[in-house]
Design an enzyme around this catalytic site. Structure first.
Site, PDB file in Angstrom:
ATOM      1  N   GLU A 254      -3.576 -31.184  12.015  1.00 24.40           N
ATOM      2  CA  GLU A 254      -3.434 -31.244  13.466  1.00 24.40           C
ATOM      3  C   GLU A 254      -4.406 -32.306  13.934  1.00 24.40           C
ATOM      4  O   GLU A 254      -5.627 -32.097  13.940  1.00 24.40           O
ATOM      5  CB  GLU A 254      -3.754 -29.897  14.119  1.00 24.40           C
ATOM      6  CG  GLU A 254      -3.443 -29.898  15.614  1.00 24.40           C
ATOM      7  CD  GLU A 254      -4.375 -29.044  16.429  1.00 24.40           C
ATOM      8  OE1 GLU A 254      -4.761 -29.501  17.525  1.00 24.40           O
ATOM      9  OE2 GLU A 254      -4.741 -27.941  15.984  1.00 24.40           O
ATOM     10  N   CYS A 288      -6.931 -30.490  22.626  1.00 24.83           N
ATOM     11  CA  CYS A 288      -6.027 -31.417  21.941  1.00 24.83           C
ATOM     12  C   CYS A 288      -4.671 -31.518  22.639  1.00 24.83           C
ATOM     13  O   CYS A 288      -4.011 -32.548  22.562  1.00 24.83           O
ATOM     14  CB  CYS A 288      -5.848 -31.009  20.484  1.00 24.83           C
ATOM     15  SG  CYS A 288      -5.199 -29.339  20.266  1.00 24.83           S
TER      16      CYS A 288
END
Length: 484
Positions: A254, A288
């Site tokens: 990720e 994020c």
């Protein structure tokens, strides 16, 4: 003092089932981002500590893999209860280490507990298939744990990020080594204490605090480690994948994101702007999947910007331990420096400063920056192609929806994207056309324990959460079974 309640808590390593106050490398100070004072010293591993942890992980992997999924599930549910009982301590440590307001910190612990509970259920459903063979007999497929795993996690969500890797790994039957950011050692120690108290055997989970250069190369070179999972920058992900290729490790990543938001004129603009401000400035923008680039239809742009300005100016900046604080500092001085650079670049290129953009007056310590709104931001500005990871909202306008979609897709990232519209045909079109692993239509709520979380392209590979996630920690074995 806010740290007084932690007089009995300290960052510790966990190696071979033993919590340790020191490693072989020099300790590392942890800085409070609100005060720039040292919170505590963390013990640090060297390469020999890592090799010792690997030696413990090998037999632990064998015994944990042999344990039936139902028994692993029972242990995970006990872990969830142990985490629940420690919620306030974990939340307080998180708040101190990263500067998130304490009133907003317990929610992350709850989200992590949901991950543990979800994957406890997945551990009970590790079934294969029986397929009739054209050559006679049966084709049997069976999931097997991939082997020892390693998790590398960032500081911005220091509870959810490691747990989102640990829970599926353990459910699948994998031992796991965890190397968190150097900024959050106490938060991670408290999580590990919950896993141990819940009954996870020695060597199945281990915590390696310390410097990346002392820990990561040993793990990446070790053949015993069969999978790595990283939450971090695209640059670090690229380096790790290159090293992992040498021993053919499986990777899930990720990585960076730069989420666009498309706001059509037929949306409830005032409500949308309030939602955009809430999610943009959450955790001081250090998320994020934070909305980062706002493309607003020209007819409603002024109204959108006015509401964003009002919401930004209503935020209360302050110490993370003050219950009245609604936005804390950035966690790192380097993060504030980056945001200030991006704001200055945007203004030099013609963007208009609506509000914020300064270090708050009267604060001589801490990495604080006012929540910032920029208008009329040209696409050529660095902030439209570089993830700010901070409390700044750049707003641009559009007239044609296809143009907005093209501009939204004009970065190499593909983690999250959002759109707001009152027209169902536009909603389906935006869902199809926005290039991202996760799309929110009329919502920012895209992270769920029961659903896949992850990106595409430079935002990474693999999924965390949902039924797909456990597959990243499994191999599938085929047996063709014929009668003897």
């Amino acid at each position: 003092m806010a740290t007084d309640r932690f007089s009995d808590h300290r960052p510790q390593l966990l190696i071979g089932g033993e919590f340790r106050d020191a490693g072989r490398a020099p300790s590392i100070p942890v800085i409070n981002p609100c005060t720039e004072q040292v919170l505590w010293e963390q013990p640090a591993c060297d390469a020999d500590d890592v090799r010792e942890a690997l030696a413990h992980a090998v037999p632990a992997q064998e015994s944990w893999a042999e344990l039936h999924g139902w028994e692993r599930a029972r242990i995970l549910r006990r872990v969830a209860e142990e985490m629940r009982s420690r919620t306030q301590d974990i939340a307080r440590a998180l708040s101190l280490e990263i500067g998130r307001p304490v009133a907003q910190s317990a929610g992350e612990v709850g989200a992590a507990i949901e991950q543990v509970e979800w994957f406890a259920g997945e551990a009970e459903r590790l079934f294969g298939q029986v397929i009739a063979s054209r050559q006679g007999g049966r084709l049997l497929t069976e999931p097997e744990p991939v082997g020892i795993c390693a998790a590398f996690t960032a500081w911005n969500f220091p509870v959810n990020l490691p747990v989102r890797k640990m829970a599926p790994a353990l459910a699948a039957g994998c031992a796991i080594l965890v190397r968190p950011s150097e900024q959050v050692p106490l938060t991670t120690t408290l999580i590990m204490q919950a896993f141990v108290a819940g009954g996870v055997p020695a060597g199945v989970v281990q915590l390696l605090l310390g410097r990346a250069q002392d820990i990561s190369p040993v793990i990446l070179a070790a053949d015993e480690v069969r999978k790595i999972s990283l939450t971090g920058s695209t640059r670090v992900g690229q380096m790790m994948m290159a090293e992992a290729a040498r021993t053919v490790k499986r990777c899930s990543m990720e990585l960076g994101g730069h989420a666009p938001v498309v706001v059509a004129a037929d949306a409830d603009v005032r409500s949308v702007a309030r939602q955009c401000a809430a999610f943009k400035f959450r955790n001081a923008g250090q998320v994020c999947i934070a909305p980062n680039r706002f493309y607003v239809e020209e007819a409603v742009a002024d109204e959108f910007i006015d509401v964003m300005k009002h919401e930004a100016e209503a935020l209360i900046l302050g110490d993370s331990q003050d219950e009245a604080t609604t936005m804390g500092p950035l966690t790192l001085a380097s993060g504030r420096d980056k945001v200030e650079r991006l704001v200055a670049d945007a203004m030099e290129r013609g963007a208009r400063l609506v509000t914020g953009g300064q270090r708050p007056k009267g604060r001589n310590a801490g990495y604080f920056l006012e929540p910032t709104v920029l208008a009329d931001v040209p696409d050529t500005c660095d902030i439209m192609s570089e993830e700010p990871f901070g409390p700044v909202a750049p707003v641009a306008t559009f007239r044609d929806l296809d143009d907005a979609i093209a501009r939204a897709n004009a970065t190499p990232y593909g983690l999250a994207a959002y759109a707001f519209t009152g027209d169902q045909d536009k909603a389906h079109r935006l869902s199809r056309k926005l290039h991202a692993g996760m799309v929110g239509i009329n919502t920012f709520m895209i992270a769920h324990a029961e659903a896949p979380f992850g990106g595409v392209d430079h935002s990474g590979m693999g999924r965390e959460g949902g039924p797909d996630a456990i597959k990243d920690y499994q191999n599938t074995k085929l047996t063709h079974m014929m009668a003897g």
